[in-house]
Structures are given as structure tokens and as C-alpha cells.
Scaffold this active site. Structure first.
Site, PDB file in Angstrom:
ATOM      1  N   SER A  95     -11.288 -10.829   2.158  1.00 57.74           N
ATOM      2  CA  SER A  95     -10.621  -9.852   1.304  1.00 57.74           C
ATOM      3  C   SER A  95      -9.961 -10.563   0.137  1.00 57.74           C
ATOM      4  CB  SER A  95      -9.556  -9.084   2.099  1.00 57.74           C
ATOM      5  OG  SER A  95      -8.772  -8.276   1.233  1.00 57.74           O
TER       6      SER A  95
ATOM      7  N   TYR B 157      -2.752  -8.272   7.595  1.00 61.29           N
ATOM      8  CA  TYR B 157      -4.174  -8.196   7.250  1.00 61.29           C
ATOM      9  C   TYR B 157      -4.592  -9.389   6.396  1.00 61.29           C
ATOM     10  CZ  TYR B 157      -8.514  -6.277   5.297  1.00 61.29           C
ATOM     11  OH  TYR B 157      -9.819  -6.090   4.913  1.00 61.29           O
TER      12      TYR B 157
END
Length: 250
Positions: A142, A155
Site C-alpha cells: 500500500s 494497516y
């Protein structure tokens, strides 16, 4: 003919990755957790494009279920392709949690850890005997592993771990000729994390304003990039983090 296994491919990025790989001439094994009907639709689209496809259920956070899943993969390979190995593994399955650091619960942390890091680590380990020498692995990371936004501390930390793991895998699997890379999407219009990027116009405009190419990403932006990375022309790319974000927060 190559076979790619894409986790979490009943929707979103995984679906786009599977379809782009099929368009590039690859057969696919896709996994789903609860969305069996959607997975069947992906299989039907791949089949309509002239490629073979199989959908298998996988809970990417249930590590004790990985040996049985590997057996199902082995059976599918033998029955559908008369092979005992596959070429490409794309670790894509994931969930989103948006919570401030001070309010992140242990349950939320463990959910992300079990799917995004521990799941990738041990699923890849379990599938290694089935990955062809000279094959390739792509781990989906990400942009949040590079830049920081409030609410994504857990995350982003998991994805940072995935990028480090990617380099170690590239080194240790090198003797088998297996290249390993990470693709790091920016913000994408999907239902991921409740669909905020897709459905919240204010968030969408803000992200577009922070992106050099002036818009939010689409699933096909990522699907096309992964298919390109797994093409013959990219075989010498190894151990790298490839951000596919349109140039966000440059």
C-alpha cells in the site's frame, strides 16, 4: 501457458488482477472467502475469454486451514491442468480498518496482522512446494507504507512488514529462480474499507488533488500493473517495491 493464483479475487483489486492476467494469456486460480457467487462470475468471465479458471475458498486469516487449502490447490492443478505446480502467486486478499492509533483495539490489530502479514507469510510458505522454479510472487502492499494518513497506523505497519518480507523472500528464493516484488497501490475506488474513496465525494476530490495525475486510482490501474509485472519483459525485476498510485504525495 502459465497459471496464476490470486487471493481475494472475487471483487476489487483481486478481480481486476485475475481478469488482466487472463487477458494476457494466463489461466487463473482465484480465492474467495464469503462471496462465492461473485467468484463464480469471475471464473465465467475468464472462461469466456478463452482461459481456464478455478475458484477455491480461502480464509486468509485462518492459518490452520492453509494445509487443507494447499491440498485443494494441488487437486485443482491435477484435475484441470494435469500439472503439479503453478507459476505466479499474487498475495492480494485483505481487509481495511480505519481507526486512530489511540483507539485501535487489539482485536482490530490482530485481524489485520492475521490476514495481511501472518497470513501472507505462512500461506506463501505452505504454497512454496507448488510454485514452479522460475516462477514469481507479487505481494500487494500500500502507498500507506510510504506516506502516513490518520487512522491507518496498524494497516500501514502491516504493509511495511510486507515490503520487508518481500525483500527477504526475493533473496531466499533466488536459488530457485523465483522473483518476488511488492506492488503498492495508492487510493483506489473500490468497496475496500467501506468504499469511502469511491463513495465519499469529498475524500475522492482530496485524494485527486494530492495526486500528480489528478484523479483517484481505479482497479484496472492495479490489475494492469500486476499483469505487466508478471509479463516476460519484467522477469529481471526482483525484490522491489513498485508504487502504482498516479504519483500521490510526491
Amino acid at each position: 501457458m502459465s497459471i496464476a493464483l490470486v487471493t481475494g479475487a472475487s471483487r476489487g483489486l483481486g478481480k481486476s488482477i485475475a481478469l488482466h492476467l487472463a487477458d494476457a494469456g494466463n489461466d487463473v486460480i482465484i480465492t474467495y472467502n464469503s462471496k462465492q457467487a461473485e467468484a463464480a462470475e469471475v471464473v465465467a468471465k475468464v472462461t469466456a475469454a478463452g482461459r481456464k479458471a478455478v475458484a477455491l475458498r480461502l480464509d486468509a486469516g485462518d492459518h490452520k486451514g492453509f494445509p487443507a487449502f494447499a491440498d485443494r490447490v494441488k487437486t485443482a492443478l491435477a484435475q484441470t491442468w494435469q500439472r503439479n505446480d503453478f507459476d505466479f502467486l499474487v498475495n492480494n486478499a485483505g481487509v481495511g480498518v480505519n481507526a486512530p492509533f489511540a483507539e485501535t483495539t487489539e482485536e482490530q490489530f490482530d485481524l489485520l496482522m492475521n490476514i495481511h502479514f501472518k497470513g501472507v507469510f505462512f500461506l506463501t510458505q505452505r504454497l512454496l512446494p507448488l510454485i514452479k522454479d522460475g516462477g514469481r510472487i507479487v505481494n500487494i502492499s500500500s502507498g500507506l507504507a510510504r506516506f502516513s494518513l490518520p487512522g491507518y497506523s496498524a494497516y500501514g505497519a502491516m504493509k511495511g512488514g510486507i515490503e520487508t518480507l518481500t525483500r527477504y523472500l526475493a533473496l531466499e528464493l533466488g536459488p530457485r529462480g523465483i522473483a518476488v516484488n511488492a506492488v503498492a497501490p495508492g487510493a483506489i475506488e473500490t468497496d475496500f474499507g467501506g468504499g469511502a474513496v469511491r463513495d465519499n465525494a469529498e475524500i475522492n476530490r482530496f485524494i485527486a488533488s494530492q495526486t500528480a495525475l489528478g484523479r483517484v486510482g481505479l482497479p484496472d490501474d492495479i490489475g494492469g500493473a500486476v499483469a505487466a509485472l508478471l509479463s516476460d519483459g519484467c522477469r529481471w525485476i526482483n525484490g522491489q517495491r513498485v508504487e502504482v498510485s498516479g504519483g500521490i504525495h510526491l
